[in-house]
Write a protein that holds these residues in place. Structure first.
Motif, PDB file in Angstrom:
ATOM      1  N   ILE A   1      21.988   4.799  -9.598  1.00 21.93           N
ATOM      2  CA  ILE A   1      22.648   6.257  -9.775  1.00 21.93           C
ATOM      3  C   ILE A   1      24.030   6.199  -9.368  1.00 21.93           C
ATOM      4  CG2 ILE A   1      22.485   8.410  -8.887  1.00 21.93           C
ATOM      5  CD1 ILE A   1      19.436   7.584  -8.075  1.00 21.93           C
ATOM      6  N   GLU A   2      24.889   6.889 -10.103  1.00 19.17           N
ATOM      7  CA  GLU A   2      26.360   6.756  -9.774  1.00 19.17           C
ATOM      8  C   GLU A   2      26.549   8.421  -9.474  1.00 19.17           C
ATOM      9  OE1 GLU A   2      29.448   5.368 -12.512  1.00 19.17           O
ATOM     10  OE2 GLU A   2      27.631   3.989 -13.246  1.00 19.17           O
ATOM     11  N   LYS A   3      27.061   8.697  -8.128  1.00 17.17           N
ATOM     12  CA  LYS A   3      27.057  10.117  -7.520  1.00 17.17           C
ATOM     13  C   LYS A   3      28.784  10.121  -7.361  1.00 17.17           C
ATOM     14  CE  LYS A   3      24.197  11.155  -4.611  1.00 17.17           C
ATOM     15  NZ  LYS A   3      23.349  11.423  -3.428  1.00 17.17           N
ATOM     16  N   MET A   4      29.294  11.288  -7.727  1.00 20.80           N
ATOM     17  CA  MET A   4      30.652  11.559  -7.599  1.00 20.80           C
ATOM     18  C   MET A   4      30.641  12.532  -6.319  1.00 20.80           C
ATOM     19  SD  MET A   4      33.856  11.588  -8.595  1.00 20.80           S
ATOM     20  CE  MET A   4      33.931  11.346 -10.473  1.00 20.80           C
ATOM     21  N   LEU A   5      31.453  11.658  -5.417  1.00 18.92           N
ATOM     22  CA  LEU A   5      31.816  12.425  -4.163  1.00 18.92           C
ATOM     23  C   LEU A   5      33.371  12.703  -4.031  1.00 18.92           C
ATOM     24  CD1 LEU A   5      29.653   9.812  -1.791  1.00 18.92           C
ATOM     25  CD2 LEU A   5      29.037  12.016  -2.879  1.00 18.92           C
ATOM     26  N   MET A   6      33.672  13.331  -2.816  1.00 17.00           N
ATOM     27  CA  MET A   6      35.083  13.513  -2.579  1.00 17.00           C
ATOM     28  C   MET A   6      35.203  13.376  -1.098  1.00 17.00           C
ATOM     29  SD  MET A   6      37.167  17.137  -3.173  1.00 17.00           S
ATOM     30  CE  MET A   6      39.021  16.988  -2.984  1.00 17.00           C
ATOM     31  N   VAL A   7      36.344  12.678  -0.720  1.00 18.20           N
ATOM     32  CA  VAL A   7      36.651  12.270   0.743  1.00 18.20           C
ATOM     33  C   VAL A   7      38.074  12.991   1.007  1.00 18.20           C
ATOM     34  CG1 VAL A   7      37.605  10.252   0.337  1.00 18.20           C
ATOM     35  CG2 VAL A   7      36.452  10.699   2.624  1.00 18.20           C
ATOM     36  N   ILE A   8      38.173  13.619   2.076  1.00 18.80           N
ATOM     37  CA  ILE A   8      39.328  14.208   2.402  1.00 18.80           C
ATOM     38  C   ILE A   8      39.542  13.599   4.001  1.00 18.80           C
ATOM     39  CG2 ILE A   8      40.432  16.243   3.147  1.00 18.80           C
ATOM     40  CD1 ILE A   8      38.336  17.825   1.178  1.00 18.80           C
ATOM     41  N   ALA A   9      40.952  13.339   4.276  1.00 17.24           N
ATOM     42  CA  ALA A   9      41.411  13.173   5.697  1.00 17.24           C
ATOM     43  C   ALA A   9      42.783  13.565   6.108  1.00 17.24           C
ATOM     44  CB  ALA A   9      41.343  11.426   5.795  1.00 17.24           C
ATOM     45  N   GLU A  10      42.666  13.955   7.147  1.00 14.93           N
ATOM     46  CA  GLU A  10      44.157  14.418   7.841  1.00 14.93           C
ATOM     47  C   GLU A  10      44.412  13.780   9.098  1.00 14.93           C
ATOM     48  OE1 GLU A  10      46.583  18.839   8.351  1.00 14.93           O
ATOM     49  OE2 GLU A  10      44.555  18.624   7.307  1.00 14.93           O
ATOM     50  N   VAL A  11      45.783  13.374   9.354  1.00 18.38           N
ATOM     51  CA  VAL A  11      46.242  13.123  10.679  1.00 18.38           C
ATOM     52  C   VAL A  11      47.515  13.950  10.886  1.00 18.38           C
ATOM     53  CG1 VAL A  11      46.808  11.029  12.056  1.00 18.38           C
ATOM     54  CG2 VAL A  11      45.210  10.796  10.097  1.00 18.38           C
ATOM     55  N   SER A  12      47.647  14.600  11.969  1.00 19.54           N
ATOM     56  CA  SER A  12      48.589  15.166  12.302  1.00 19.54           C
ATOM     57  C   SER A  12      48.558  15.653  13.892  1.00 19.54           C
ATOM     58  CB  SER A  12      48.780  16.287  11.498  1.00 19.54           C
ATOM     59  OG  SER A  12      50.027  17.315  11.745  1.00 19.54           O
ATOM     60  N   GLU A  13      49.659  15.816  14.515  1.00 21.93           N
ATOM     61  CA  GLU A  13      49.605  16.291  15.792  1.00 21.93           C
ATOM     62  C   GLU A  13      49.102  17.796  15.900  1.00 21.93           C
ATOM     63  OE1 GLU A  13      53.452  15.819  17.506  1.00 21.93           O
ATOM     64  OE2 GLU A  13      53.413  13.682  17.752  1.00 21.93           O
ATOM     65  N   ASN A  14      49.493  18.542  14.778  1.00 22.68           N
ATOM     66  CA  ASN A  14      49.167  19.904  14.686  1.00 22.68           C
ATOM     67  C   ASN A  14      47.602  20.161  14.110  1.00 22.68           C
ATOM     68  OD1 ASN A  14      51.890  20.724  15.817  1.00 22.68           O
ATOM     69  ND2 ASN A  14      52.300  20.491  13.801  1.00 22.68           N
ATOM     70  N   THR A  15      47.175  19.099  13.729  1.00 24.66           N
ATOM     71  CA  THR A  15      45.587  19.382  13.161  1.00 24.66           C
ATOM     72  C   THR A  15      44.497  19.228  14.202  1.00 24.66           C
ATOM     73  OG1 THR A  15      46.682  18.022  11.288  1.00 24.66           O
ATOM     74  CG2 THR A  15      44.176  18.240  11.554  1.00 24.66           C
ATOM     75  N   ASP A  16      43.562  20.187  14.092  1.00 20.70           N
ATOM     76  CA  ASP A  16      42.665  20.252  15.050  1.00 20.70           C
ATOM     77  C   ASP A  16      41.291  20.545  14.163  1.00 20.70           C
ATOM     78  OD1 ASP A  16      42.391  23.072  14.515  1.00 20.70           O
ATOM     79  OD2 ASP A  16      43.101  23.617  16.497  1.00 20.70           O
ATOM     80  N   PHE A  17      40.019  20.749  14.766  1.00 20.13           N
ATOM     81  CA  PHE A  17      38.960  20.958  13.927  1.00 20.13           C
ATOM     82  C   PHE A  17      38.831  22.181  13.111  1.00 20.13           C
ATOM     83  CE2 PHE A  17      34.823  22.670  13.175  1.00 20.13           C
ATOM     84  CZ  PHE A  17      33.985  21.647  12.969  1.00 20.13           C
ATOM     85  N   PHE A  18      39.288  23.112  13.751  1.00 20.58           N
ATOM     86  CA  PHE A  18      39.406  24.556  13.017  1.00 20.58           C
ATOM     87  C   PHE A  18      40.519  24.646  11.789  1.00 20.58           C
ATOM     88  CE2 PHE A  18      37.513  25.348  17.285  1.00 20.58           C
ATOM     89  CZ  PHE A  18      36.431  25.830  16.805  1.00 20.58           C
TER      90      PHE A  18
END
Length: 799
Positions: A601-618
């Motif tokens: 089964i081929e499933k289309m996924l999307m991954v997102i990533a962010e690295v920054s001093e100003n990035t938090d969970f919210f």
């Protein structure tokens, strides 16, 4: 495939020029690359006979000869040739002759002796060095047969010829032969074909005196093996006519036995091999796979190490040939050979090709075998070789044939609908012409109503389906005879699928948010799952392994995109990139079962990533929310997630739409970050883009701007620490009904004077009616109702 018109005319009556034949066959599907003309580049060369040889009075390395060319007086020729003798018949270039390269022969003197011409070698007659026999390479070409003195050498040796080089496609191995090209020529010219007889007429003895059995042990790799014995072999040079034909076909003559096997291979397309029977131990031939550690010295003098995939011809104790590729030196024919075994067989094309490639020794035989030859041609080629050996006086054919043929060929029937043929060809060809075209090609065709049933002959293994037959009819009828017509078709406006549109929209939103798209390989290492801390029992560990990977790092098909993303982030961080925001859309591959028996089964996924001093969970959650909003996804909920080992247990949320989990987001677990050589906080999300296709609302609804103002009231509540904010917001909306148009959490506080185990949540609630301006009394009434609900369900207290 080099095709001599002179040789071709032995099978087909030809009146046209080589150029005309070339054009006609090209139009019928046999593409001609070039034409080489023989005999037109030299004039004035005649047949001569040396009647005397005398030493040159003033030169030790020259001799003075007298050559009879059928005239009143012999010609005096001064030469330095070492391979001539009195009585030899040779080609002689007389005064005025012109040789290839526009070299003109003049009467002259060599060290005081008159020379009235020049004896010729094959090279001086226009043949390439690569095809000239070794014995004639550095000397005069000696004519062994009977010729009339004075005749033009081009007529005597049939040198007037056009040799056409045809480009033969891999699906037509039958055309790698003179008989195959004769079939094509006869069909194209609408004439008959004459196949030479292939029967030895005077046989003697019994084959079992020399060979008892042929055993095919690898039946999957050899369909048929035939052997026939010829005794009292005389190894000598072949007749000139055979040597000339072989040289025109690009093959160097060697001796009569080898030349006959090569001649029959060119004639029939079936490679042959000859063994010295006295070197075959045990009167037995075995066709088997090579055994571990076996070696074989091939005819080129190279010791070959054989693996278990190699197919060999063996006697009772040892391999004696590489099947379909090259014979062994331990069974080679020599000047002392008196009895030979002619081998004619049909080997598996794939095995021959892989074996030749592995050993680095592609030969004329392997080039043909690897294309899967006609199994029925095995017998004719073997008998034809024996007939030629008898005809040329090279030996006496022994009675009997050993023929191992486990599964006999059964002709297949392919049907062709007349209506379908007319639709594909664009013209309605008369039925009689279609039947005639098929019969000219050697097919047994019968018509039943609107369908022609065709029995496919064994040499046409390329005919599998109806379209193949239609092509045959079309090319013999002549594609050039089909009138060109404008293309007629229904024009439709192309557009992307809804899934592709949504994927492009997702990319557009992410680029708008400042993220860069990346693309990574679908193949990863199993070590990635250890780095992500994925348990052994996890469904993500159900992996599809590659049979022949480029390396361990590309040995399995991925079931998650997160590992590749973290590798890319790590690589960028290690190269000095301080901040990064990226996303990828890609397939993951989920096996239906282990071991794999069907496509995954081929499933289309999307991954997102962010690295920054100003990035938090919210802030990262805001990017995810913007993506989901841009894809028209509503009813989105976020629930705390502590079970995913790749994410920080205190900063991870499960994303749900209409109650269905569609992904996870949060901070990557510190241990996972360390595993990928990262020392910064990384926020990532992996989303099931394929699920979005079913959950997204494709229709947009619009509402008019409100006519009446909203009234905003703030609430500060004390609630238990473990209570999710969304539970309170849901209760507010349910209790307030249509009058509550928005709720917003704007403050969270824990600490004195708030009691331990509790927290303070401050909300802003907007009230509005669509048909009037609300009064304070109405708002207070609704807000009190909300407070009562919150106190009852969640023990909430108003601060």
């Amino acid at each position: 495939m080099l095709v001599s018109i002179e040789w071709l005319s032995e099978y087909v009556e030809i009146e046209q020029s080589g150029k005309m034949i070339s054009d006609r066959l090209t139009m019928s599907g046999s593409h001609a690359d070039s034409i080489e003309k023989y005999g037109f580049k030299c004039t004035g060369i005649v047949v001569g006979k040396i009647i005397s040889i005398e030493p040159h009075p003033d030169a030790d390395k020259l001799v003075v000869t007298k050559v009879d060319i059928g005239g009143e007086e012999p010609l005096q020729i001064v030469t330095g040739a070492k391979n001539i003798a009195e009585g030899d018949v040779i080609p002689l270039a007389t005064v005025g002759a012109v040789l290839p390269g526009n070299f003109k022969i003049k009467k002259g003197k060599l060290r005081g002796e008159v020379s009235e011409g020049m004896m010729c070698s094959l090279e001086e007659m226009g043949f390439g060095d690569s095809v000239i026999p070794k014995e004639a390479k550095d000397g005069i070409f000696i004519l062994k047969d009977e010729y009339t003195l004075g005749d033009d050498i081009r007529d005597a040796l049939k040198l007037y010829d056009d040799v056409i080089d045809f480009e033969i496609t891999n699906n037509r191995p039958d055309c790698l032969s003179m008989i195959g090209m004769a079939r094509e020529t006869a069909a194209t010219l609408s004439t008959s074909i004459l196949i030479p007889e292939a029967e030895a007429k005077q046989c003697d003895g019994d084959i079992h005196e020399y060979l008892n059995t042929v055993t095919i042990e690898a039946a999957d790799l050899c369909k048929r093996y035939m052997g026939r014995v010829v005794k009292e072999i005389k190894i000598e040079t072949s007749p000139v006519w055979m040597q000339i034909r072989l040289m025109k076909a690009g093959i160097r003559p060697i001796n009569n036995v080898v030349d006959i096997t090569n001649y029959v291979m060119l004639e029939t397309g079936q490679p042959l091999h000859a063994f010295d029977v006295e070197k075959v131990t045990g009167k037995e031939i075995r066709v088997r796979r090579a055994q571990p550690g076996e070696t074989l010295m091939t005819l080129d003098g190279t010791e070959r190490n054989l693996d278990e995939n190699a197919l060999v011809i063996a006697d009772q104790i040892k391999p004696i040939a590489l099947a379909g590729i090259m014979g062994g030196g331990n069974s080679e024919i020599s000047e002392t050979t008196t009895t030979i075994l002619i081998e004619s067989a049909n080997f598996d094309g794939k095995t021959v090709r892989l074996g030749a490639k592995a050993l680095g020794m592609r030969t004329e035989a392997s080039n043909r075998f690897e294309k899967d030859l006609d199994v029925e041609m095995v017998a004719y080629a073997c008998q034809r070789a024996c007939a030629l050996l008898e005809e040329l006086g090279a030996g006496i054919v022994v009675n009997g044939v050993v023929d191992a043929y486990p599964v006999a060929y059964q002709a297949e029937t392919v049907s062709m609908r007349l209506e379908r043929a007319a639709a594909l060809l664009g013209v309605s060809i008369p039925l009689a012409d279609q039947l005639d075209s098929l019969e000219r090609l050697g097919f047994d065709a019968t018509c039943k109503g609107d369908v022609i049933d065709v029995q496919v002959p064994s040499h046409r293994g390329d005919i599998k389906i109806e379209a193949d037959l239609i092509e045959e009819v079309g090319r013999i009828y002549g594609f050039h005879n089909i009138e060109a017509a404008p293309l007629r078709m229904e024009v439709r406006q192309g557009r992307y699928s809804e899934a592709r549109v949504r994927e492009d929209r997702a990319k557009e939103v992410m680029r708008g948010l400042g993220y860069n798209e990346i693309m990574t390989y679908s193949f990863i290492s199993e070590k990635v799952y250890d780095q992500l801390r994925i348990p052994k029992a996890s469904p993500k560990r159900q992996l599809i392994r590659l049979m022949n990977p480029l390396g361990e790092d590309f040995s399995i098909m991925r079931t998650t995109l997160l590992g590749n993303m973290l590798k890319v982030v790590s690589r960028n961080m290690n190269h000095g990139v301080k901040e990064m925001a990226a996303f990828e859309l890609g397939n993951v591959f989920i096996p239906k079962s282990i071991p794999v028996t069907e496509l995954p089964i081929e499933k289309m996924l999307m991954v997102i990533a962010e690295v920054s001093e100003n990035t938090d969970f919210f802030s990262f959650k805001g990017s995810v929310e913007a993506l989901l909003f841009g894809l028209n996804l509503s009813n989105v909920e976020y629930e705390p997630e502590t079970a995913d080992p790749s994410f920080h247990p205190g900063q991870c949320a499960r994303i749900l739409i209409d109650g269905q989990t569609v992904g996870r987001m949060g901070q990557i677990h510190p241990i996972v970050a360390e595993n990928f050589d990262l020392d910064q906080s990384i926020f990532a999300a992996e989303l099931n883009l394929q699920a979005f296709h079913k959950l997204a609302e494709d229709k947009k609804t619009y509402q008019p701007l409100p006519k009446y103002p909203a009234i905003t009231r703030d609430l500060a509540l004390l609630v238990p620490v473990a209570l999710p904010s969304k539970s309170l917001e849901k209760a507010m909306k349910e209790s307030g009904g249509k009058l509550v148009v928005a709720t917003k959490l704007f403050d969270v506080y824990m600490g004195a004077p708030v009691p331990e185990g509790w927290k303070s949540l401050a909300y802003s609630i907007a009230y509005r009616a669509s048909d009037r301006t609300l009064t304070d009394e109405e708002v207070v009434k609704v807000q009190n109702k909300i407070l009562q609900r919150l106190e009852k369900d969640f023990e909430a207290k108003l601060r």
